[in-house]
Design an enzyme around this catalytic site. Sequence first.
Site, PDB file in Angstrom:
ATOM      1  N   GLN A 190      -4.681  -1.438  -3.947  1.00 14.33           N
ATOM      2  CA  GLN A 190      -3.823  -0.360  -3.461  1.00 14.33           C
ATOM      3  C   GLN A 190      -4.088   0.970  -4.157  1.00 14.33           C
ATOM      4  OE1 GLN A 190      -0.066  -2.980  -3.696  1.00 14.33           O
ATOM      5  NE2 GLN A 190       0.345  -1.598  -1.984  1.00 14.33           N
ATOM      6  N   CYS A 245       5.724  -2.133   2.369  1.00 10.33           N
ATOM      7  CA  CYS A 245       4.513  -2.090   1.545  1.00 10.33           C
ATOM      8  C   CYS A 245       4.219  -0.641   1.195  1.00 10.33           C
ATOM      9  CB  CYS A 245       3.346  -2.701   2.314  1.00 10.33           C
ATOM     10  SG  CYS A 245       1.768  -2.684   1.405  1.00 10.33           S
ATOM     11  N   LEU A 246       3.855  -0.414  -0.063  1.00 14.17           N
ATOM     12  CA  LEU A 246       3.514   0.934  -0.503  1.00 14.17           C
ATOM     13  C   LEU A 246       2.266   1.459   0.189  1.00 14.17           C
ATOM     14  CD1 LEU A 246       4.188   0.560  -4.340  1.00 14.17           C
ATOM     15  CD2 LEU A 246       5.705   1.541  -2.591  1.00 14.17           C
ATOM     16  N   HIS A 305       3.253 -11.493  -1.546  1.00 15.14           N
ATOM     17  CA  HIS A 305       2.853 -10.216  -0.956  1.00 15.14           C
ATOM     18  C   HIS A 305       1.680  -9.613  -1.720  1.00 15.14           C
ATOM     19  CE1 HIS A 305       3.973  -6.232   1.018  1.00 15.14           C
ATOM     20  NE2 HIS A 305       3.130  -5.858   0.061  1.00 15.14           N
TER      21      HIS A 305
END
Length: 218
Positions: free
Chosen positions: A80, A133-134, A175
């Site tokens: 991410q 979700c970021l 996740h």
Amino acid sequence: MNGPVPGGRQLFTADDVRAAVAAVVESGALPAIVQAGHPVLRAQAVPFTGQLPETQLARLIDIMRDTMHAAPGVGLAAPQIGIPLQLAVLEDLYDVPEENAAARERRPLEFLAILNPRCTPVGTETASHYEGCLSMSGWQAVVDRAATIDLAYDDDHGVPAVRRLTGWQARIAQHETDHLSGTLYLDRAHTRSVTSDEEYAAHWARPDIAEARQVLHF
């Protein structure tokens, strides 16, 4: 759940990992969180096998923790922030209403850094809740997840460990582990449940998903 979810392919190398980590560590600022569509989010992350010096790994973990807090979020995987490495950080110490905490089995989770994690369901019970979700800012959807898992991982010193997690803690771990195989939560979601953050706040911000399931037909 919408059946098996394919993982990503191995697109990156150990050299790619080292270059990405160096860029983040040396930038002097918190990294941006990459969004859906970035190739790193759809690739199989590289297992950690000692590619980074211990001091650099420790610095990376600190940066990831600060980035997670700033977002804010309860988990962050290395892909991410553009790093194709099997590393994630987890922490959930937020105050939430008692009714929500009870419905979601949400208990405090102290900070945890996990390398090369694997989640194994314990039993067949599942739980269904909205999650976001970021790396997919502005959206949420209902995802079925194993209610209890055994989380196997290496700690930041390379020591293997296994922790049994339940409820929201298990959801966070699943996740973030998904991110390391190129899977986003939307791949597992009930697509009819997809909602913007604004519509979620207006209609579906409940302790459970019963009303959303009835009205949105999923």
